[in-house]
Design a protein around this motif. Structure first.
Motif, PDB file in Angstrom:
ATOM      1  N   TRP A 124       0.816  -1.159  -0.009  1.00  0.00           N
ATOM      2  CA  TRP A 124      -0.051   0.086   0.075  1.00  0.00           C
ATOM      3  C   TRP A 124       0.732   1.467  -0.029  1.00  0.00           C
ATOM      4  N   HIS A 125       1.215   1.702  -1.049  1.00  0.00           N
ATOM      5  CA  HIS A 125       2.361   2.892  -1.342  1.00  0.00           C
ATOM      6  C   HIS A 125       1.871   4.199  -1.143  1.00  0.00           C
ATOM      7  N   TRP A 126       0.593   4.161  -2.048  1.00  0.00           N
ATOM      8  CA  TRP A 126      -0.041   5.537  -2.171  1.00  0.00           C
ATOM      9  C   TRP A 126       0.742   6.755  -2.524  1.00  0.00           C
ATOM     10  N   ARG A 127       1.541   6.461  -3.524  1.00  0.00           N
ATOM     11  CA  ARG A 127       2.706   7.347  -3.803  1.00  0.00           C
ATOM     12  C   ARG A 127       2.334   8.761  -4.114  1.00  0.00           C
ATOM     13  N   SER A 128       1.359   9.042  -4.448  1.00  0.00           N
ATOM     14  CA  SER A 128       0.754  10.309  -4.938  1.00  0.00           C
ATOM     15  C   SER A 128       0.441  11.108  -3.709  1.00  0.00           C
ATOM     16  N   GLU A 129       0.256  10.477  -2.297  1.00  0.00           N
ATOM     17  CA  GLU A 129      -0.061  11.211  -1.231  1.00  0.00           C
ATOM     18  C   GLU A 129       1.120  10.951  -0.027  1.00  0.00           C
ATOM     19  N   SER A 130       1.885   9.949  -0.534  1.00  0.00           N
ATOM     20  CA  SER A 130       2.776   9.525   0.583  1.00  0.00           C
ATOM     21  C   SER A 130       4.044  10.044   0.596  1.00  0.00           C
ATOM     22  N   THR A 131       5.008  10.547   1.622  1.00  0.00           N
ATOM     23  CA  THR A 131       6.136  10.653   1.638  1.00  0.00           C
ATOM     24  C   THR A 131       7.295   9.632   1.146  1.00  0.00           C
ATOM     25  N   GLU A 132       8.545   9.797   0.852  1.00  0.00           N
ATOM     26  CA  GLU A 132       9.246   8.895   0.299  1.00  0.00           C
ATOM     27  C   GLU A 132       9.577   7.835   1.644  1.00  0.00           C
ATOM     28  N   ALA A 133       9.644   8.337   2.644  1.00  0.00           N
ATOM     29  CA  ALA A 133       9.856   7.475   4.183  1.00  0.00           C
ATOM     30  C   ALA A 133       8.699   6.558   4.206  1.00  0.00           C
ATOM     31  N   GLU A 134       7.383   7.128   4.098  1.00  0.00           N
ATOM     32  CA  GLU A 134       6.145   6.441   4.087  1.00  0.00           C
ATOM     33  C   GLU A 134       6.168   5.069   3.237  1.00  0.00           C
ATOM     34  N   VAL A 135       6.781   5.549   1.762  1.00  0.00           N
ATOM     35  CA  VAL A 135       6.574   4.524   1.062  1.00  0.00           C
ATOM     36  C   VAL A 135       7.596   3.291   1.253  1.00  0.00           C
ATOM     37  N   GLY A 136       8.834   3.777   1.824  1.00  0.00           N
ATOM     38  CA  GLY A 136       9.671   2.874   2.123  1.00  0.00           C
ATOM     39  C   GLY A 136       9.334   2.108   3.250  1.00  0.00           C
ATOM     40  N   GLU A 137       8.527   2.585   4.239  1.00  0.00           N
ATOM     41  CA  GLU A 137       7.994   1.965   5.264  1.00  0.00           C
ATOM     42  C   GLU A 137       7.014   0.638   4.691  1.00  0.00           C
ATOM     43  N   ALA A 138       6.162   1.114   3.897  1.00  0.00           N
ATOM     44  CA  ALA A 138       5.053   0.409   3.136  1.00  0.00           C
ATOM     45  C   ALA A 138       5.940  -0.736   2.649  1.00  0.00           C
ATOM     46  N   ARG A 139       7.126  -0.430   1.778  1.00  0.00           N
ATOM     47  CA  ARG A 139       7.873  -1.569   1.188  1.00  0.00           C
ATOM     48  C   ARG A 139       8.258  -2.524   2.205  1.00  0.00           C
ATOM     49  N   ARG A 140       8.941  -2.044   3.159  1.00  0.00           N
ATOM     50  CA  ARG A 140       9.537  -2.791   4.224  1.00  0.00           C
ATOM     51  C   ARG A 140       8.514  -3.903   4.724  1.00  0.00           C
ATOM     52  N   ALA A 141       7.226  -3.329   5.151  1.00  0.00           N
ATOM     53  CA  ALA A 141       6.180  -4.157   5.783  1.00  0.00           C
ATOM     54  C   ALA A 141       5.608  -5.133   4.874  1.00  0.00           C
ATOM     55  N   PHE A 142       5.460  -4.915   3.567  1.00  0.00           N
ATOM     56  CA  PHE A 142       5.297  -5.955   2.557  1.00  0.00           C
ATOM     57  C   PHE A 142       6.109  -6.839   2.347  1.00  0.00           C
ATOM     58  N   ASP A 143       7.359  -6.628   2.308  1.00  0.00           N
ATOM     59  CA  ASP A 143       8.483  -7.314   2.267  1.00  0.00           C
ATOM     60  C   ASP A 143       8.391  -8.529   3.204  1.00  0.00           C
ATOM     61  N   LYS A 144       8.423  -7.935   4.572  1.00  0.00           N
ATOM     62  CA  LYS A 144       8.381  -8.915   5.589  1.00  0.00           C
ATOM     63  C   LYS A 144       7.242  -9.904   5.481  1.00  0.00           C
ATOM     64  N   ALA A 145       5.888  -9.380   4.928  1.00  0.00           N
ATOM     65  CA  ALA A 145       4.761 -10.160   5.075  1.00  0.00           C
ATOM     66  C   ALA A 145       5.338 -11.384   4.040  1.00  0.00           C
ATOM     67  N   LEU A 146       5.694 -11.011   2.798  1.00  0.00           N
ATOM     68  CA  LEU A 146       6.015 -11.992   1.796  1.00  0.00           C
ATOM     69  C   LEU A 146       6.948 -13.037   2.204  1.00  0.00           C
ATOM     70  N   SER A 147       8.072 -12.383   3.079  1.00  0.00           N
ATOM     71  CA  SER A 147       9.183 -13.358   3.388  1.00  0.00           C
ATOM     72  C   SER A 147       8.463 -14.643   4.216  1.00  0.00           C
ATOM     73  N   GLU A 148       7.451 -14.328   4.921  1.00  0.00           N
ATOM     74  CA  GLU A 148       6.894 -15.267   5.750  1.00  0.00           C
ATOM     75  C   GLU A 148       5.981 -16.284   5.016  1.00  0.00           C
ATOM     76  N   ILE A 149       5.616 -16.037   3.929  1.00  0.00           N
ATOM     77  CA  ILE A 149       4.795 -16.854   3.258  1.00  0.00           C
ATOM     78  C   ILE A 149       5.748 -17.530   2.080  1.00  0.00           C
ATOM     79  N   GLU A 150       6.794 -17.115   1.515  1.00  0.00           N
ATOM     80  CA  GLU A 150       7.875 -17.548   0.616  1.00  0.00           C
ATOM     81  C   GLU A 150       8.047 -19.191   1.136  1.00  0.00           C
ATOM     82  N   GLY A 151       8.203 -19.822   0.064  1.00  0.00           N
ATOM     83  CA  GLY A 151       8.148 -21.408   0.154  1.00  0.00           C
ATOM     84  C   GLY A 151       7.013 -22.086   0.557  1.00  0.00           C
ATOM     85  N   GLU A 152       5.700 -21.511   0.464  1.00  0.00           N
ATOM     86  CA  GLU A 152       4.604 -22.258   0.706  1.00  0.00           C
ATOM     87  C   GLU A 152       4.028 -22.322  -0.709  1.00  0.00           C
TER      88      GLU A 152
END
Length: 225
Positions: A124-152
């Motif tokens: 959920w990056h919402w780039r048009s209304e988010s700061t660069e820091a907020e987009v980076g935080e959204a990316r890290r949260a999403f990557d963490k979530a996917l890392s827990e599913i990988e291998g399934e």
């Protein structure tokens, strides 16, 4: 193994396999409840576009077993799950995973068929209304979530393609496809813009992955292995 997937609108689906019905984020539309014979209802989180009286009522009336996210405040005869919890209900077993918004996502298995429903898991990056820091935080949260599913293994996956985010709204779904590699991905959560799902289905996909576009409630897809 054969299965029938019926689109019920927004993020709601019914998967019929091995004599059972898996009903995800049902909002009370496009499902003939009289046909339910051995159903499990899943509610990914408490948002009104995913959780409904219709879904919870099926469980309360004994028409279905239920697996419901921890953030749904209503109490009832269902199994309440948190991220990481394993569940078994009505012959269906699986695991709840984290979301990057509210509640959980689900990986459910019936007779060897493995179905993933993302709920509101997305980048959920919402780039048009988010700061660069907020987009980076959204990316890290999403990557963490996917890392827990990988291998399934996931045979069929339902994942948001939400055009409200504007440019790049498909990035989360593309990352999910590349990292989790479901055999079939069905876009959801596209609100009143089915063209977003159709545009996603036209994008190039890794070998062995198919996108199936269902945009009209009641529309079906037949899975056969």
């Amino acid at each position: 193994m054969e299965a029938v997937v019926t689109y019920l609108g927004h993020s709601a689906f019914c998967v019929e396999a091995a004599g059972r019905q898996l009903v995800f984020d049902y909002l009370g539309k496009a499902l003939d409840e009289r046909r339910l014979t051995d159903a499990v209802v899943f509610v990914s989180h408490a948002h009104g576009d995913h959780c409904s009286d219709a879904a919870l009522g099926l469980i309360e009336k004994g028409r279905a077993k239920g697996v419901v996210s921890f953030d749904v405040r209503r109490k009832g005869p269902w199994q309440r799950v948190w991220p990481g919890d394993r569940f078994e209900a009505g012959g269906v077993r699986g695991r709840a995973y984290r979301s990057t918004d509210a509640g959980v996502s689900f990986l459910a298995e019936v007779d060897g068929l493995r179905v993933f429903h993302a709920g509101d898991l997305n980048f959920w990056h919402w780039r048009s209304e988010s700061t660069e820091a907020e987009v980076g935080e959204a990316r890290r949260a999403f990557d963490k979530a996917l890392s827990e599913i990988e291998g399934e293994r996931a045979d069929i996956a339902f994942f948001p393609v939400d055009p409200r985010m504007g440019e790049g709204h498909e990035e989360g779904a593309l990352d999910f496809v590349r990292r989790i590699r479901p055999r079939v991905l069905i876009p959801m959560h596209f609100w009143d813009a089915p063209e977003a799902a159709r545009a996603f289905s036209a994008l190039p996909m890794p070998v062995g992955i198919r996108v199936v576009c269902l945009t009209t409630p009641g529309e079906t897809y037949h899975w056969m292995e």
